[in-house]
Design an enzyme around this catalytic site. Structure first.
Site: not given
Lengths: 435, 435
Positions: A14, A16-18, A82, A174, A303, A319
């Protein structure tokens, strides 16, 4: 998957941000890193709603993962999905049957929207998690106006001009504010038979207020601000049914052609892969050091993980939290590589919550102070441009926002992808006419 | 489709270069105008290959049609697909069974790629006419590198790194040069197991030279320039078969995972709609004033029409020609509205031919002079930015080009749309293993 040089091998699933933050912080650690993602790009999710509402182009908020690490020979990028983990054999299983072995595994696979047992709603009320989701929503929103322009039946025309957003968290707020701006400002002169300013934008939230993670007065401000933008805000109303004809909430039927799902997420199936304990949303209940109970060589972050802040509250799915966890995991791996194996508990530092409402309005809760209105919007905008990757995208997004806010014109009003516009219409018409 | 106010009604089918120009020139004529297109956007086709090769974003070369005419109350835009015309009843038929009546009809519906009786090749060798085509090609090109990175079989890896472009006209030359730049420059540091600089880019042309519309010395220059960029140029070699394993040309089999079709086009079915005489490519053989024989109230322009230049040669299928025809049709309609019904023959003025080859190289044939190399490229770039619509897109495209040419980095390296990357791989692997 054959060449495997020496050295500690960190596999990160993954980007993403992490995941990205962990890779960045592992630079120079001596570990070999393999990052696996089923998409070829990192996505700046906080601005995804702007792609869905024709403000930004897809390439402005997404970056090819391998390009980000072109100058990091220690990082190998794999485009792959995966499907499982064998913790005993220390291997990750890919969709094509191949396996990748790891010394340390970091699962940062994020979340998808959840429909609380009503998966059939996904087709009619798509959520917003990927670029494909955003382009699909953009397509549906713009097509609704096109079909309304051609529709002669007044009831159907009204349904086509009704947009329902389900869920009053940041994404729902939003989306509602930006669709209102799109209809009431951007498109106002584009049609001859319909008046886009008469489009109904309805935001339905089951709880008693919008933005539940914020203080109550900011929730009230957000509801008031949305209403002034022409959004109908329904609070304390649970949706009991979604279909091609619209939604049912609190026993009432609302005819609407376009539904947007912003009501809930569920974690990726990482907990099942590693046989770990999970909460109801599927998040792995990790140890204090973000490892899986009984598997100190497997970390779960972002998450996909349920971890606790020092005050006992759950770390939020935003994030900055994922980035802090990525940093923590990288630091732990670096320490272990130097022989320091003592547990290092993760301590979350909450910097604040931000949400935009619409054109030039936002709310920010820093904890020690609260902001609302235009100033909050400027801080929000500057912070987001700062966190975008690369000078080019910062320039491009800043240019786009400047353009929209001075001219009111959007540049990405494109209907692309999938079936042709007209065949969709035919299909939907048939569906509308079905008993 | 009920409200029909008074006034001469001009229906224009197709919002390409010809259709748009006609609408622009009819401003203030007193005619009511309805423009029908099956897509919601006008597309700047000359730069479409830059979307396919990850240089530009889709929104930089496409504009919503109705937004272009937001300030023209005389223009109504319909997103719809024309399926027929009844010249006797003066109506256009849409896909949903509705009809739109016209006083004057302008058919400007363009062309699609043609496979010379081998429509089954389209799936394996897509052409390049729409935004969807371009995104599909971008996806296939980028996925080929991804799959090659994961492939362990050397022969299959080599096939994945072989890109075959069929057809040596401007599109084929542009695609070959830009894919070479993408592989040999942009992506060179992004992979760990493959070397993108070793990718083979093969351009196959059945005729004796590239760019047959240009003078011979410019064709030779283009071939030489492409070869210096690392493209293998095969001339006088006809492709006899295309499938998932590659191509057969001149009896030889070349294993290649990615094929691009740039070998031929056929006109839209407008000739069948109006029962007009057509040439072998399906183009309506129009009168000197661009009307359909026997139907002075129906004009056909652009790639859908076969008309003759003053020297007897066919008017080429390029944007300036379509624009001149749009202007001519608008002028004719304006004259007729003033009572002047004498036939007005169309006189095509050829300004020149342009084609880019790759980074900073192009050829231009003005007739009275010829240019090649870097100067030609600058003229090509400035001309194309000038012809883009709107200040914003000009700025954005200029910024993008500047960025690519100073940093070598491309911003749109995104794999999106359709089936997931991995399911495509699985499907293709099965196909590769089929007997």
């Amino acid at each position: 998957m054959s060449e495997t040089p020496q050295g500690h091998h960190v596999v990160i699933v993954g980007a993403g941000f992490g995941g990205l933050e962990a890779i960045r912080r592992l630079k120079g650690s001596g570990a070999r890193i393999t990052v696996i993602d089923r998409r070829n790009h990192h996505l700046f999710q906080p601005l995804l709603y702007q792609v869905a509402t024709a403000t930004l182009a897809t390439s402005e908020i997404a970056w090819p993962i391998r390009h980000l690490f072109a100058n990091r020979p220690d990082v190998t990028t794999i485009l792959g999905e995966v499907v499982g983990v064998d913790p005993d054999r220390h291997v990750v299983k890919l969709e094509d049957g191949s396996e990748i072995s790891y010394d340390t595994l970091v699962l940062a696979t994020g979340a998808r929207h959840a429909y609380f047992g009503h998966d059939e709603w996904e087709e009619v009320a798509p959520g917003l998690k990927s670029l494909e989701d955003a382009v699909k929503l953009r397509r549906r929103i713009l097509l609704a106006f096109e079909w309304a322009e051609r529709e002669t039946d007044p009831a159907r025309r009204e349904a086509l001009l009704t947009f329902v957003i389900i869920g009053g968290g940041p994404t729902g707020v939003e989306m509602a504010g930006t669709i209102a701006e799109l209809a009431h400002v951007t498109l106002k002169d584009d049609y001859r038979r319909i008046d886009p300013r008469k489009a109904r934008i309805v935001l339905i939230e089951a709880g008693p207020r919008l933005l539940p993670a914020f203080p109550e007065d900011l929730s009230d401000y957000a509801a008031k601000a949305l209403r002034s933008l022409g959004v109908e805000v329904m609070l304390g109303e649970a949706v009991s049914s979604c279909d091609l004809k619209g939604v049912v909430y609190d026993g009432k039927h609302l005819a609407a052609a376009t539904l947007v799902w912003a009501a809930g997420v569920a974690a990726s199936p990482a907990a099942q892969w590693v046989g770990a304990p999970a909460d109801r949303a599927g998040r792995v209940i990790v140890e204090q050091d973000l490892t899986v109970p009984g598997h100190p060589d497997i970390f779960v972050i972002g998450d996909t993980a349920l971890s606790k802040a020092p005050d006992g509250s759950p770390v939020p799915g935003i994030a900055p939290a994922a980035k802090q966890q990525g940093t923590h995991v990288a630091d732990t791996i670096r320490a272990r590589l130097k022989g320091d194996t003592k547990p290092r508990p993760f301590r979350y530092k909450h910097a604040g919550n931000l949400a935009t409402i619409g054109k030039r309005l936002a709310v920010i809760d820093f904890g020690w102070t609260k902001l609302r209105g235009a100033l909050a919007w400027w801080i929000w905008g500057i912070a987001h441009i700062f966190f975008l990757i690369g000078v080019r995208n910062r320039l491009s997004v800043a240019l786009n926002w400047l353009w929209i806010h001075t001219t009111g014109q959007r540049s990405a009003l494109l209907i692309t992808q999938g079936r042709s516009a007209t065949s969709s219409k035919a299909k939907r018409s048939r569906a509308d006419n079905a008993p």
